[in-house]
Scaffold this active site. Sequence first.
Site, PDB file in Angstrom:
ATOM      1  N   TYR A   1       0.827  -1.199   0.000  1.00  0.00           N
ATOM      2  CA  TYR A   1       0.000   0.000   0.000  1.00  0.00           C
ATOM      3  C   TYR A   1       0.862   1.248   0.000  1.00  0.00           C
ATOM      4  CZ  TYR A   1       0.969   1.184   4.905  1.00  0.00           C
ATOM      5  OH  TYR A   1       1.578   1.567   6.068  1.00  0.00           O
TER       6      TYR A   1
ATOM      7  N   ARG B   1       8.099   3.676  -4.824  1.00  0.00           N
ATOM      8  CA  ARG B   1       8.152   2.805  -3.645  1.00  0.00           C
ATOM      9  C   ARG B   1       7.114   1.690  -3.740  1.00  0.00           C
ATOM     10  NH1 ARG B   1       7.639   5.531   2.198  1.00  0.00           N
ATOM     11  NH2 ARG B   1       5.472   5.738   1.510  1.00  0.00           N
TER      12      ARG B   1
ATOM     13  N   ARG C   1      -7.786 -20.795  -0.419  1.00  0.00           N
ATOM     14  CA  ARG C   1      -6.816 -20.529   0.632  1.00  0.00           C
ATOM     15  C   ARG C   1      -5.715 -21.598   0.696  1.00  0.00           C
ATOM     16  NH1 ARG C   1      -5.083 -21.061   5.759  1.00  0.00           N
ATOM     17  NH2 ARG C   1      -4.724 -19.132   6.955  1.00  0.00           N
TER      18      ARG C   1
ATOM     19  N   HIS D   1      -1.194 -21.455   1.124  1.00  0.00           N
ATOM     20  CA  HIS D   1      -0.102 -20.519   1.378  1.00  0.00           C
ATOM     21  C   HIS D   1       0.698 -20.154   0.134  1.00  0.00           C
ATOM     22  CE1 HIS D   1       0.191 -20.982   6.047  1.00  0.00           C
ATOM     23  NE2 HIS D   1      -1.056 -20.825   5.625  1.00  0.00           N
TER      24      HIS D   1
ATOM     25  N   LYS E   1       6.594  -1.795   2.054  1.00  0.00           N
ATOM     26  CA  LYS E   1       5.389  -1.199   2.641  1.00  0.00           C
ATOM     27  C   LYS E   1       4.214  -2.152   2.406  1.00  0.00           C
ATOM     28  CE  LYS E   1       3.236   3.370   3.138  1.00  0.00           C
ATOM     29  NZ  LYS E   1       3.744   3.652   4.490  1.00  0.00           N
TER      30      LYS E   1
ATOM     31  N   GLU F   1      13.239   3.349  13.485  1.00  0.00           N
ATOM     32  CA  GLU F   1      12.123   4.175  13.054  1.00  0.00           C
ATOM     33  C   GLU F   1      11.010   4.044  14.074  1.00  0.00           C
ATOM     34  OE1 GLU F   1      10.554   2.835   9.301  1.00  0.00           O
ATOM     35  OE2 GLU F   1      10.369   0.768   9.966  1.00  0.00           O
TER      36      GLU F   1
ATOM     37  N   LEU G   1      11.445   1.695   6.693  1.00  0.00           N
ATOM     38  CA  LEU G   1      10.751   2.052   5.469  1.00  0.00           C
ATOM     39  C   LEU G   1      11.420   3.301   4.898  1.00  0.00           C
ATOM     40  CD1 LEU G   1       8.212   1.462   3.683  1.00  0.00           C
ATOM     41  CD2 LEU G   1       7.124   3.325   4.929  1.00  0.00           C
TER      42      LEU G   1
END
Length: 296
Positions: free
Chosen positions: A40, A59, A107, A109, A154, A187, A211
């Site tokens: 995101y 990014r 579902r 993995h 991110k 951070e 990040l």
Amino acid sequence: MSVREENMVANVYFDGEFREMADCRVGIEDRGYQFADGVYEVLRFYRRRLFLLDAHLARLARSAAGIELPLPLDRAAIARILEECVERGGFLHGTVYLQVTRGEAPRHHPFPEACRPRIVAYARSVPLIPDETLRRGVAAITIPDERWARCDLKTIALLPNILAAERARRAGAQEAIFVGADGLVYEAASSNVIAVADGVIRTAPESRRILPGTTRSVVLEVAREAGFCVEEEAPPLDRVAGASEVFLTGTTREVTPCVRIDGVPVGEGKPGPVGRELLRLYRDRIRAACGSDALD
């Protein structure tokens, strides 16, 4: 469309078209929902003009490549979606949230053989940082860094950050600073941490431990241009706690002074001259990119 100031969401870009939020439905086997398998970005806009768009899209591409997630659209197409989010939202100042998940599949993995990535984007009204916050500063607490080892990506796997933010809230603070097992400050839960110690601006370097903040990059750039000495090396906690100034950088924080850590004042316990100057220079960049009235 009239300018809206309330904290609400208008149209949402969802699965290739704009819809009302109430009409957006994600299947229970979306891998973002079940596995946090997605990335995101949050972009700031001022006076309906997106700020640091190219840096955010770069990014996003890097984060997606880091989890082997093929972006379904190129940068130009994603940029047009984000710009339309701002236009449809009708907000004067705010943020655009952009998320890409691997999509829906049974579902299991491992990556599914056939899965269509899903893009979601929408604008939200966010006011400018109150002058009072910048005059008084904010408080932070420190907590052990228990996140995964790829903090440079991110992704939407934000549970450790959420838990840290909640601990800060319960302590009456506005941010949580992560301290590694090595005693170094990397951070914070939703921002980068920059300290001024011994006349030098100190912050952790870009690596898998942090990040690479878009705001952080601009702040360090303007600091160097202004003649400040900048050292990109993760400082130990005692150096941060004993710094003359500490400030937090981020898309919505800009350059916010942190005047108290774990209940102890930073420096004189009030915003300092270096942070004020860097905020001024950063806001000059905003005005240059988004118009002289961007922060009015």
